[in-house]
Design an enzyme around this catalytic site. Structure first.
Site: not given
Ligand code: PNS
Length: 163
Positions: A17, A41, A90, A128
């Site tokens: 990150h 999560k 990644r 993570s």
């Molecule tokens: O680090 P991560 O867990 O891969 O991040 C994922 C994240 C938080 C960026 C994604 O789940 C997100 O944008 N969540 C907010 C809710 C949302 O907008 N969901 C629709 C995505 S199309």
């Protein structure tokens, strides 16, 4: 003034990150690191803890701000006046999910552009989730996260790492 938003769970922040954050901060005037607070999560760290770890480990990035967001990412983008979303890729295996999310976000908001950045290959397998699993079993995570993050993870689990 070009602002980019880098969303994620950051539970906890990893060297991968940080590599992406530093690369993005060099390209944009401002980097908003946005910690998702309502993801499905069950996070190990609270938002405040994740924010503190990010602020500490990104102390060398002067043009960053660490914020939290609730709800849809597409709503956070204009709120923080960002012109794009950064996501790290990644490996090819990340691409399918990220591609789907980027297109879904653009469907929800036509202004929401996603840019993919590749971290250094040495971080291509760092996640993570795996870091938490290794730490829970007392394994060494010092090469995947900054020392302050490693200490915080071991402390959370009440684990003394085996060296
Ligand atoms: O680090 P991560 O867990 O891969 O991040 C994922 C994240 C938080 C960026 C994604 O789940 C997100 O944008 N969540 C907010 C809710 C949302 O907008 N969901 C629709 C995505 S199309």
């Amino acid at each position: 003034m070009r602002t980019v938003i880098y969303p994620g769970s950051f539970d906890p922040v990893t060297n991968g990150h940080l590599d992406v954050a530093r690369r993005a901060a060099r390209i944009f005037d401002k980097l908003v690191i946005a910690v998702a607070c309502n993801s499905e999560k069950n996070p190990l760290f609270t938002f405040e803890e994740r924010q503190a770890l990010l602020n500490e480990t990104c102390a060398d990035i002067p043009n960053k701000e660490v914020v939290m967001f609730n709800g849809l990412l597409v709503n956070a983008v204009p709120r923080f006046e960002a012109c794009a979303v950064i996501r790290g890729i990644r490996a090819v295996s990340d691409f399918e999910y990220e591609f789907q999310m980027a297109l879904m976000n653009r469907e929800l908001s036509s202004q929401c552009e996603t840019l993919f950045m590749m971290p250094s290959p040495e971080y291509s397998y760092v996640s993570s989730r795996l870091i938490k699993e290794i730490a829970l079993c007392g394994g060494d995570i010092s090469m995947f996260v900054p020392p302050t993050v490693a200490q915080a993870v071991y402390r959370k689990y009440g684990v003394t790492p085996k060296k």
